[in-house]
Write a protein that holds these residues in place. Structure first.
Motif, PDB file in Angstrom:
ATOM      1  N   LEU A  19      61.131 -11.501  62.091  1.00  0.00           N
ATOM      2  CA  LEU A  19      60.163 -11.063  60.998  1.00  0.00           C
ATOM      3  C   LEU A  19      60.602  -9.573  60.446  1.00  0.00           C
ATOM      4  O   LEU A  19      60.463  -9.405  59.333  1.00  0.00           O
ATOM      5  CB  LEU A  19      58.943 -10.923  61.585  1.00  0.00           C
ATOM      6  N   HIS A  20      60.983  -8.816  61.683  1.00  0.00           N
ATOM      7  CA  HIS A  20      61.537  -7.477  61.401  1.00  0.00           C
ATOM      8  C   HIS A  20      62.713  -7.467  60.500  1.00  0.00           C
ATOM      9  O   HIS A  20      62.858  -6.796  59.342  1.00  0.00           O
ATOM     10  CB  HIS A  20      61.654  -6.846  62.507  1.00  0.00           C
ATOM     11  N   TYR A  25      58.726  -6.499  58.730  1.00  0.00           N
ATOM     12  CA  TYR A  25      57.617  -6.603  59.396  1.00  0.00           C
ATOM     13  C   TYR A  25      56.847  -5.333  60.115  1.00  0.00           C
ATOM     14  O   TYR A  25      57.646  -4.859  61.020  1.00  0.00           O
ATOM     15  CB  TYR A  25      57.738  -7.784  60.058  1.00  0.00           C
ATOM     16  N   ALA A  53      53.042 -14.321  61.519  1.00  0.00           N
ATOM     17  CA  ALA A  53      52.805 -12.603  61.527  1.00  0.00           C
ATOM     18  C   ALA A  53      51.904 -12.116  62.529  1.00  0.00           C
ATOM     19  O   ALA A  53      51.858 -11.095  62.956  1.00  0.00           O
ATOM     20  CB  ALA A  53      52.611 -12.179  60.280  1.00  0.00           C
ATOM     21  N   SER A 151      52.509 -11.035  52.434  1.00  0.00           N
ATOM     22  CA  SER A 151      53.144 -12.422  52.865  1.00  0.00           C
ATOM     23  C   SER A 151      53.159 -13.234  51.754  1.00  0.00           C
ATOM     24  O   SER A 151      53.959 -14.155  51.708  1.00  0.00           O
ATOM     25  CB  SER A 151      52.193 -13.074  54.018  1.00  0.00           C
TER      26      SER A 151
END
Length: 209
Positions: A19-20, A25, A53, A151
């Motif tokens: 996600l990062h 994120y 998330a 998102s």
């Protein structure tokens, strides 16, 4: 609640890293989520990325509802129970899914829910349904308002693939204490629902409200 399943533990860190890497994120207020005991995470809903998330933002496992048909797919039928997903039949009042959520909370788990009932195509917060309040009163679980931002740009509704480097931010608010009650009036359900909705709205940027 016992320690997370080995599959959940193994998936959590790589998921957070991806996600990062893919979406830049970020989280805020994760320390506000109680470390143990039942808790409901009530969030706005923009994308299929939202459960991932939200769950990646805290170290304790989070149980979410998932469409029952994906449980019939070969790999996911094995994987999803390890990730604490609860099957729900879409388009009907699935009491078994609600009972599954209550059982998860009674075991001391965190349970994530999207009280709008569906993803917002405009990005703006839609009115909350009272189911989240009913579950909270039934189990005496505090409710943590959660705001998901960005998102809908990372993976819009109807798009088959996600978009890279579209920032996703998750903000966790202060827990709302809820007493355990076996009998609740419609007005009590409505009042708590509107309070949760207002707290989520407050966490969101103006363009999402």
């Amino acid at each position: 609640m016992a320690r997370p399943s080995p599959v959940y533990r193994a998936a959590w860190l790589p998921t957070r890293f991806l996600l990062h890497l893919l979406f830049g994120y970020r989280t805020e207020g994760a320390e506000k989520v109680p470390e143990k005991g039942p808790v409901i995470l009530a969030a706005n809903h923009l994308s299929i990325l939202d459960p991932i998330a939200i769950g990646a933002g805290i170290k304790r496992p989070v149980s979410f509802l998932a469409r029952a048909d994906v449980f019939r797919l070969p790999v996911l039928s094995w994987l999803l129970p390890w990730l604490y997903a609860i099957p729900v039949e879409r388009g009907i009042g699935d009491l078994s899914a609600i009972k599954g959520a209550i059982r998860a909370l009674e075991r001391g788990m965190a349970f994530g829910i999207f009280p709008e009932g569906t993803r917002s195509r405009s990005g703006r917060l839609q009115p909350f349904k009272t189911g989240v309040a009913a579950i909270a009163f039934r189990t005496g679980s505090p409710v943590v308002p959660v705001a998901v931002v960005g998102s809908e740009k990372a993976w819009p509704v109807g798009r088959k693939l996600f978009r890279l480097r579209q920032p996703i931010r998750v903000v966790y608010g202060d827990p709302i204490p809820v007493p355990r009650k076996t009998e609740v009036s419609h007005q009590e359900l409505e009042n708590l629902t509107r309070e949760i909705e207002a707290q989520v709205r407050e966490l969101l940027p103006p363009q999402y409200r």
